[in-house]
Design a protein around this motif. Structure first.
Motif, PDB file in Angstrom:
ATOM      1  N   PHE A 185      46.508  37.255  43.368  1.00 17.55           N
ATOM      2  CA  PHE A 185      46.384  36.641  42.039  1.00 17.55           C
ATOM      3  C   PHE A 185      45.496  35.389  42.094  1.00 17.55           C
ATOM      4  O   PHE A 185      44.724  35.131  41.160  1.00 17.55           O
ATOM      5  N   ILE A 186      45.591  34.635  43.167  1.00 20.91           N
ATOM      6  CA  ILE A 186      44.736  33.441  43.273  1.00 20.91           C
ATOM      7  C   ILE A 186      43.262  33.872  43.382  1.00 20.91           C
ATOM      8  O   ILE A 186      42.385  33.316  42.715  1.00 20.91           O
ATOM      9  N   GLU A 198      54.862  39.575  49.489  1.00 20.85           N
ATOM     10  CA  GLU A 198      54.836  38.455  48.543  1.00 20.85           C
ATOM     11  C   GLU A 198      53.649  37.530  48.812  1.00 20.85           C
ATOM     12  O   GLU A 198      52.986  37.072  47.881  1.00 20.85           O
ATOM     13  N   ARG A 212      58.800  42.533  52.991  1.00 21.04           N
ATOM     14  CA  ARG A 212      58.798  41.761  51.739  1.00 21.04           C
ATOM     15  C   ARG A 212      58.005  40.456  51.862  1.00 21.04           C
ATOM     16  O   ARG A 212      57.266  40.084  50.955  1.00 21.04           O
ATOM     17  N   ILE A 259      50.535  39.298  47.493  1.00 21.36           N
ATOM     18  CA  ILE A 259      50.414  39.326  46.026  1.00 21.36           C
ATOM     19  C   ILE A 259      49.967  37.954  45.516  1.00 21.36           C
ATOM     20  O   ILE A 259      49.107  37.847  44.632  1.00 21.36           O
ATOM     21  N   GLN A 260      50.539  36.922  46.099  1.00 20.80           N
ATOM     22  CA  GLN A 260      50.154  35.559  45.713  1.00 20.80           C
ATOM     23  C   GLN A 260      48.655  35.343  45.965  1.00 20.80           C
ATOM     24  O   GLN A 260      47.929  34.859  45.090  1.00 20.80           O
ATOM     25  N   ILE A 286      49.604  38.029  35.003  1.00 17.73           N
ATOM     26  CA  ILE A 286      50.485  38.043  36.182  1.00 17.73           C
ATOM     27  C   ILE A 286      51.772  38.786  35.834  1.00 17.73           C
ATOM     28  O   ILE A 286      52.229  39.652  36.588  1.00 17.73           O
ATOM     29  N   SER A 287      52.348  38.452  34.674  1.00 18.26           N
ATOM     30  CA  SER A 287      53.592  39.125  34.277  1.00 18.26           C
ATOM     31  C   SER A 287      53.383  40.633  34.151  1.00 18.26           C
ATOM     32  O   SER A 287      54.242  41.427  34.522  1.00 18.26           O
ATOM     33  N   LEU A 339      54.886  46.506  48.772  1.00 18.80           N
ATOM     34  CA  LEU A 339      56.113  46.719  49.557  1.00 18.80           C
ATOM     35  C   LEU A 339      56.099  48.085  50.216  1.00 18.80           C
ATOM     36  O   LEU A 339      56.472  48.241  51.377  1.00 18.80           O
ATOM     37  N   ASP A 358      53.837  44.511  43.324  1.00 19.69           N
ATOM     38  CA  ASP A 358      55.002  44.334  44.193  1.00 19.69           C
ATOM     39  C   ASP A 358      55.415  45.677  44.795  1.00 19.69           C
ATOM     40  O   ASP A 358      55.590  45.818  46.014  1.00 19.69           O
ATOM     41  N   ARG A 359      55.526  46.671  43.930  1.00 19.45           N
ATOM     42  CA  ARG A 359      55.954  48.004  44.409  1.00 19.45           C
ATOM     43  C   ARG A 359      54.918  48.597  45.360  1.00 19.45           C
ATOM     44  O   ARG A 359      55.248  49.152  46.401  1.00 19.45           O
ATOM     45  N   GLN A 363      52.457  41.982  38.073  1.00 20.85           N
ATOM     46  CA  GLN A 363      53.195  41.594  39.280  1.00 20.85           C
ATOM     47  C   GLN A 363      54.123  42.711  39.771  1.00 20.85           C
ATOM     48  O   GLN A 363      54.184  42.990  40.973  1.00 20.85           O
TER      49      GLN A 363
END
Lengths: 196, 190
Positions: A58-59, A51, A47, A54-55, A29-30, A41, A37-38, A33
């Motif tokens: 990842f799930i 967000e 935004r 993205i959440q 994730i780190s 967006l 994000d970029r 992410q």
């Protein structure tokens, strides 16, 4: 004691995450992410939507990892999932009336996703101002091109994927991807003409 | 119809021009003012794009990064806690289990302490008799995929991996790994 994750290559970390290693997944994730994000967006220009998306991505990734055939497929899977979700949101927005946002909110959103005011990466304030203005202009022009070519252009020019990798992500032929990127470049370059 | 497509002042098809823009200029493009102007437009776009690539990162990565990761990881850990368990021991009070995740972490840790060995994937399966898991055998089957440094000798290293993993897991959990399959999935340069 085992080796730390930072000493492993990324494929080994993906493999660990595939086996349910939560620490390895947190590392992924780190690592991803910021890029997602970029990408989201700039695709969505929103935004909150980005967000949430993205959440969800990842799930979905955590749930899909065990069935991923090879760790090498992780990056393209992740970007494919996020890109498809972006395209779904944009299609849904086309079908319903646009949200009404005030000008200040839009300006702030656009500014935060495209520029880096005050980061000091350019030393000349006049030059920095000009560059920021050009980046915002590019953000505006980008929103006027169709989502498919927009996604391909972002993946190539901002995220620096190869044509072959983008073809895997968007699941189109490499020649179609090249055509879409060329088309996007043409629109963008022409749209940026007044800013030269 | 191709004749309806937009063209540069020199008559060149605009789409064809843009599709070859990443290639070196042709003899015509080197002398044609229309093509040169179109190329300059692209170079301007490329310059702004470079600024976007270089400049937009620092601020973006600060926003809500922790919140989003925290939310995702809360869900992920909750799912992981509900994961499979392997029986360690049965007492008069019931069975003591070890989570598969804990066992996998121990196996990985044991394997990766050997020089030139990196674990890739690992699966744990309780011993099965006639297709049914045995609840009190403390006897599990593992399959471990490893990447080896190109500098190590593969047969000797695999013997060491098998010994190390079996010894560490038995010492720390009392689980007996009677069957350890090791697959060399990759070689890496060290």
């Amino acid at each position: 004691m085992g080796v730390s994750l930072d000493e492993l290559d990324e494929l080994a970390i993906v493999a660990r995450a595939q086996d349910g290693d939560t620490e390895a997944f947190e590392w992924l994730i780190s690592a991803y992410q910021g890029g997602l994000d970029r990408m989201c967006l700039r695709m969505l220009n929103d935004r909150t939507d980005a967000e949430d998306l993205i959440q969800e991505t990842f799930i979905s990734a955590w749930q899909a990892l065990p069935s991923l055939a090879v760790p090498q497929a992780f990056t393209s899977w992740l970007y494919r999932t996020a890109t498809n979700k972006c395209l779904d949101i944009l299609r849904a927005k086309q079908r319903r009336p646009q949200d009404v946002r005030d000008g200040a909110e839009l300006a702030d959103m656009r500014s935060s996703s495209w520029t880096s005011v005050g980061c000091g990466y350019l030393s000349d304030p006049a030059k920095e101002y000009e560059t920021q203005a050009q980046m915002l202009a590019l953000a505006d022009v980008l929103q006027t091109i169709p989502p498919g070519p927009r996604a391909c252009w972002l993946l190539k020019e901002v995220h620096e994927f190869s044509y072959r990798e983008i073809a895997e992500i968007v699941q189109l032929s490499e020649s179609t991807v090249r055509g879409r990127i060329a088309r996007a470049k043409r629109f963008l370059a022409e749209g940026m003409e007044p800013w030269r | 119809m191709r004749s309806d497509r937009p063209r540069l002042g020199c008559g060149r098809d605009l789409d064809e021009f843009w599709s070859t823009i990443d290639e070196a200029p042709t003899a015509h493009e080197r002398i044609c003012p229309d093509c040169q102007s179109a190329r300059n437009t692209l170079f301007h776009l490329a310059a702004v794009t470079t600024s976007v690539r270089a400049g937009a990162r620092p601020r973006l990565e600060l926003q809500n990064e922790g919140t989003l990761k925290g939310t995702v990881m809360t869900l992920v850990r909750a799912e992981a806690r509900r994961g499979t368990k392997t029986p360690l021991k049965t007492t008069h009070l019931g069975t003591i289990d070890v989570s598969e995740q804990a066992l996998l972490a121990l196996i990985r840790s044991a394997a990766s302490t050997l020089p030139g060995v990196r674990d890739l994937r690992c699966t744990v399966t309780p011993k099965q008799v006639n297709g049914e898991e045995q609840q009190d055998t403390r006897d599990v089957h593992i399959k471990l995929e490893v990447a080896l440094s190109s500098t190590v000798k593969i047969p000797e290293t695999l013997v060491l991996v098998r010994e190390r993993v079996g010894a560490v897991v038995e010492a720390q959990t009392s689980v007996i790994l009677r069957h350890i399959d090791i697959v060399v999935a990759d070689l890496y340069d060290l």
